[in-house]
Design a protein around this motif. Structure first.
Motif, PDB file in Angstrom:
ATOM      1  N   MET A 181       0.972  -1.050  -0.071  1.00  0.00           N
ATOM      2  CA  MET A 181      -0.171  -0.053   0.028  1.00  0.00           C
ATOM      3  C   MET A 181       0.982   1.036  -0.104  1.00  0.00           C
ATOM      4  SD  MET A 181      -3.373   0.442   2.240  1.00  0.00           S
ATOM      5  CE  MET A 181      -2.881   0.017   3.616  1.00  0.00           C
ATOM      6  N   THR A 182       2.131   1.313   0.755  1.00  0.00           N
ATOM      7  CA  THR A 182       2.838   2.323   0.778  1.00  0.00           C
ATOM      8  C   THR A 182       3.645   2.622  -0.582  1.00  0.00           C
ATOM      9  OG1 THR A 182       3.385   2.029   2.872  1.00  0.00           O
ATOM     10  CG2 THR A 182       5.035   3.204   1.801  1.00  0.00           C
ATOM     11  N   PHE A 183       3.877   1.511  -1.585  1.00  0.00           N
ATOM     12  CA  PHE A 183       4.276   1.550  -2.682  1.00  0.00           C
ATOM     13  C   PHE A 183       3.332   2.374  -3.771  1.00  0.00           C
ATOM     14  CE2 PHE A 183       7.087  -2.315  -2.078  1.00  0.00           C
ATOM     15  CZ  PHE A 183       8.069  -1.580  -1.736  1.00  0.00           C
ATOM     16  N   LEU A 184       2.196   2.057  -3.601  1.00  0.00           N
ATOM     17  CA  LEU A 184       0.959   2.268  -4.447  1.00  0.00           C
ATOM     18  C   LEU A 184       0.721   3.874  -3.866  1.00  0.00           C
ATOM     19  CD1 LEU A 184      -1.410  -0.602  -4.596  1.00  0.00           C
ATOM     20  CD2 LEU A 184      -0.378   0.572  -6.533  1.00  0.00           C
ATOM     21  N   ALA A 185       0.748   4.113  -2.389  1.00  0.00           N
ATOM     22  CA  ALA A 185       0.440   5.606  -2.196  1.00  0.00           C
ATOM     23  C   ALA A 185       1.471   6.589  -2.740  1.00  0.00           C
ATOM     24  CB  ALA A 185       0.704   5.562  -0.646  1.00  0.00           C
ATOM     25  N   LEU A 186       2.841   6.265  -2.766  1.00  0.00           N
ATOM     26  CA  LEU A 186       3.809   6.994  -2.993  1.00  0.00           C
ATOM     27  C   LEU A 186       3.826   7.085  -4.570  1.00  0.00           C
ATOM     28  CD1 LEU A 186       6.732   5.392  -0.960  1.00  0.00           C
ATOM     29  CD2 LEU A 186       5.996   7.707  -0.827  1.00  0.00           C
ATOM     30  N   ALA A 187       3.531   5.987  -5.311  1.00  0.00           N
ATOM     31  CA  ALA A 187       3.219   6.173  -6.792  1.00  0.00           C
ATOM     32  C   ALA A 187       2.119   7.185  -7.150  1.00  0.00           C
ATOM     33  CB  ALA A 187       2.795   4.782  -7.251  1.00  0.00           C
ATOM     34  N   LEU A 188       1.218   7.084  -6.289  1.00  0.00           N
ATOM     35  CA  LEU A 188      -0.040   7.946  -6.467  1.00  0.00           C
ATOM     36  C   LEU A 188       0.283   9.408  -6.308  1.00  0.00           C
ATOM     37  CD1 LEU A 188      -3.118   8.311  -7.059  1.00  0.00           C
ATOM     38  CD2 LEU A 188      -3.655   7.848  -4.638  1.00  0.00           C
ATOM     39  N   GLY A 189       1.194   9.590  -5.078  1.00  0.00           N
ATOM     40  CA  GLY A 189       1.488  11.045  -4.753  1.00  0.00           C
ATOM     41  C   GLY A 189       2.531  11.376  -5.868  1.00  0.00           C
ATOM     42  N   SER A 190       3.024  10.622  -6.721  1.00  0.00           N
ATOM     43  CA  SER A 190       3.986  11.267  -7.844  1.00  0.00           C
ATOM     44  C   SER A 190       3.109  11.619  -9.014  1.00  0.00           C
ATOM     45  CB  SER A 190       5.162  10.146  -8.334  1.00  0.00           C
ATOM     46  OG  SER A 190       4.081   8.998  -8.819  1.00  0.00           O
ATOM     47  N   LEU A 191       1.832  11.337  -8.987  1.00  0.00           N
ATOM     48  CA  LEU A 191       1.005  11.942  -9.923  1.00  0.00           C
ATOM     49  C   LEU A 191       0.343  13.109  -9.662  1.00  0.00           C
ATOM     50  CD1 LEU A 191      -0.892   8.470 -11.041  1.00  0.00           C
ATOM     51  CD2 LEU A 191       1.106   9.669 -12.177  1.00  0.00           C
ATOM     52  N   ALA A 245     -12.221   9.921 -17.020  1.00  0.00           N
ATOM     53  CA  ALA A 245     -12.826  11.426 -16.761  1.00  0.00           C
ATOM     54  C   ALA A 245     -12.148  11.928 -15.653  1.00  0.00           C
ATOM     55  CB  ALA A 245     -14.178  11.502 -16.737  1.00  0.00           C
ATOM     56  N   ARG A 246     -11.400  11.171 -14.739  1.00  0.00           N
ATOM     57  CA  ARG A 246     -10.626  11.641 -13.645  1.00  0.00           C
ATOM     58  C   ARG A 246      -9.171  11.359 -13.882  1.00  0.00           C
ATOM     59  NH1 ARG A 246     -13.358  11.263  -8.360  1.00  0.00           N
ATOM     60  NH2 ARG A 246     -15.605  11.465  -8.629  1.00  0.00           N
ATOM     61  N   LEU A 247      -8.891  10.205 -14.259  1.00  0.00           N
ATOM     62  CA  LEU A 247      -7.716   9.669 -14.623  1.00  0.00           C
ATOM     63  C   LEU A 247      -7.495   8.879 -15.617  1.00  0.00           C
ATOM     64  CD1 LEU A 247      -4.526  10.050 -13.431  1.00  0.00           C
ATOM     65  CD2 LEU A 247      -4.938   7.580 -12.233  1.00  0.00           C
ATOM     66  N   GLY A 248      -6.888   9.449 -16.586  1.00  0.00           N
ATOM     67  CA  GLY A 248      -6.716   8.646 -18.000  1.00  0.00           C
ATOM     68  C   GLY A 248      -5.861   7.455 -17.978  1.00  0.00           C
ATOM     69  N   THR A 249      -5.947   6.841 -19.206  1.00  0.00           N
ATOM     70  CA  THR A 249      -5.294   5.433 -19.263  1.00  0.00           C
ATOM     71  C   THR A 249      -3.828   5.489 -18.986  1.00  0.00           C
ATOM     72  OG1 THR A 249      -5.530   5.812 -21.484  1.00  0.00           O
ATOM     73  CG2 THR A 249      -7.248   4.353 -20.488  1.00  0.00           C
ATOM     74  N   ASP A 250      -3.319   6.649 -19.481  1.00  0.00           N
ATOM     75  CA  ASP A 250      -1.670   6.818 -19.445  1.00  0.00           C
ATOM     76  C   ASP A 250      -1.577   6.870 -17.970  1.00  0.00           C
ATOM     77  OD1 ASP A 250      -1.396   6.432 -21.917  1.00  0.00           O
ATOM     78  OD2 ASP A 250      -1.177   8.736 -22.167  1.00  0.00           O
ATOM     79  N   GLY A 251      -2.251   7.743 -17.222  1.00  0.00           N
ATOM     80  CA  GLY A 251      -2.208   7.896 -15.976  1.00  0.00           C
ATOM     81  C   GLY A 251      -2.257   6.693 -14.861  1.00  0.00           C
ATOM     82  N   ALA A 252      -3.342   5.973 -15.285  1.00  0.00           N
ATOM     83  CA  ALA A 252      -3.486   4.490 -14.462  1.00  0.00           C
ATOM     84  C   ALA A 252      -2.455   3.626 -14.738  1.00  0.00           C
ATOM     85  CB  ALA A 252      -5.011   4.060 -14.873  1.00  0.00           C
ATOM     86  N   GLU A 253      -1.905   3.582 -15.851  1.00  0.00           N
ATOM     87  CA  GLU A 253      -0.853   2.577 -16.120  1.00  0.00           C
ATOM     88  C   GLU A 253       0.376   2.935 -15.560  1.00  0.00           C
ATOM     89  OE1 GLU A 253       1.687   0.803 -19.714  1.00  0.00           O
ATOM     90  OE2 GLU A 253      -0.183   1.886 -20.147  1.00  0.00           O
TER      91      GLU A 253
END
Length: 445
Positions: A265-275, A421-429
């Motif tokens: 969850m921390t890896f994903l949280a940091l990745a989300l924060g980088s966006l 409409a919130r986060l595009g496919t590039d951002g989700a990948e």
């Protein structure tokens, strides 16, 4: 052998040769409000315009008869109250749970044509039962079909509405149905009992405490977003298969002593924060099975939690600590009436769908990793994960969600859902690829 009758279906496709009426009875009949877990999954069903079928198919043991399968279905209907629960609607339109003390359910029998693989045939039946519309008022929430090949029962498909149970309850169901003689007497708190407790003073104190936690986090959320216009279907599902991510999580979990789910969850949280954006908001799926009476119940008790952590510019060790600390509150206060959260979010004019929805569904590696600790060279040599988009549709998924499952070959499968409409496919990948990069970086540092 039970009586058989030829059924008629309005839908097209594979038709059963016969339907065996299976009569059942059981304890605990009554009608009540939906339990909080049921209410949460019902809201998801409404939002996604789906009855959220769960289940699967299996190969029958040699010598299994139709009588055996009918007896298994009868036993399950008697034992598990959610399997004999249908919905009723109150005068104001809100759904209620109605548990029957008796009834009859159909066991469908399909004859596999000569020249057709029975395993492929049962897969088609399973898919058909999932795609057929489900009437929550009139139908029992279970569809079971037996495949016969040259007159011999060979495979079984069981599909249930998600209102029946969550993932951990489903695993318990499979274990008990496989060996009914060893099943312990029922001790879990059934949904009717849950609903009565939730309406009690004690239940309302739990609701009030949970809402205070949610309000603290909700006040940190942005206002509701105006959806952007997108080309093509708005909602997308993708799959990211990674061998590096479990290897790195193994190393970091062992090094820090932290639970692997917290590390992931921390890896994903940091990745989300980088966006972009701080605090990072996480919406973990919480089993709630640490609560008294929920450990062994086959029912829908899992609910979404919520937490937020400020991670900008902090070292990984501190990010891990902050995510873990925030997650404690998410797990403690995921047990509540979700309608109360929606009402409070509306009062605060915030986006109650914000954040990363996270569901750690691993089984094999959830409680620990097998084998020795991966070497740094093996981590550096591990290839980047493979990503592919699999579904594009107009019916909603959750806004931004990642489900994690064990996969063959020691890999993990991350299923990504996004509202483009919130986060595009590039951002989700990029979210999952960044999580993998962060994981490897921390593991080899």
């Amino acid at each position: 052998m039970p009586d058989t009758a030829t059924p008629s279906f309005a839908d097209t496709g594979i038709r059963p040769s016969a339907r065996i009426p299976v009569r059942f009875s059981g304890d605990g009949a009554g009608t009540a409000e939906l339990s909080w877990g049921q209410r949460e999954i019902w809201r998801t069903m409404v939002r996604q315009r789906s009855w959220l079928p769960i289940g699967g198919w299996s190969r029958l043991a040699p010598g299994t008869t139709l009588d055996d399968v009918a007896a298994e279905l009868r036993w399950a209907m008697r034992r598990y109250q959610p399997m004999r629960t249908r919905l009723r609607y109150a005068h104001d339109g809100r759904p209620l749970q109605a548990v029957a003390d008796r009834g009859t359910i159909g066991l469908d029998v399909y004859d596999c044509p000569d020249g057709t693989d029975p395993a492929a045939f049962v897969v088609a039946i399973d898919a058909q039962d999932r795609s057929r519309p489900y009437d929550v008022v009139e139908e029992w929430p279970v569809r079971m079909g037996v495949v016969r090949h040259r007159g011999v029962p060979t495979h079984l498909s069981t599909v249930m509405c998600h209102l029946v149970t969550d993932g951990l309850g489903g695993r318990l169901f499979l274990r008990e149905v496989a060996d009914p003689a060893s099943a312990s007497p029922l001790t879990g708190t059934q949904p009717l009992e849950q609903a009565h407790w939730q309406a009690s003073p004690a239940g309302q104190r739990q609701q009030a405490a949970a809402l205070r936690h949610w309000e603290r986090v909700l006040r940190r959320l942005p206002p509701p977003r105006t959806a952007s216009t997108v080309d093509g279907p708005r909602y997308r599902r993708g799959e990211f298969r990674s061998t590096a991510l479990p290897l790195a999580t193994h190393v970091v979990s062992e090094r820090t002593g932290a639970d692997s789910s917290q590390v992931l969850m921390t890896f994903l949280a940091l990745a989300l924060g980088s966006l972009g954006g701080d605090p990072v908001v996480l919406r973990p799926m919480v089993s709630n099975r640490f609560r008294r009476g929920f450990e062994t119940v086959v029912a829908m008790v899992a609910q979404r939690g919520i937490c937020a952590a400020d991670l900008g510019g902090v070292p990984f060790a501190e990010a891990l600590r902050r995510v873990g600390s925030a997650a404690v509150g998410a797990y403690k206060y995921a047990y509540l009436d979700p309608d109360g959260v929606t009402a409070r979010a509306a009062e605060l004019a915030v986006d109650d769908e914000a954040g990363l929805w996270f569901n750690d569904r691993r089984v094999a590696t959830r409680q620990g990793f097998s084998g020795g600790l991966p070497a740094a060279d093996a981590l550096r040599a591990a290839p980047g994960g493979d990503f592919r988009w699999t579904v594009a549709q107009d019916d909603p998924f959750d806004p931004l969600s990642v489900d994690v499952d064990d996969a063959p070959g020691g890999a993990w499968l991350l299923t990504v859902f996004t509202d483009t409409a919130r986060l595009g496919t590039d951002g989700a990948e990029e979210l999952v690829r960044a999580a993998e990069r962060i994981a490897v970086r921390e593991a080899v540092s």
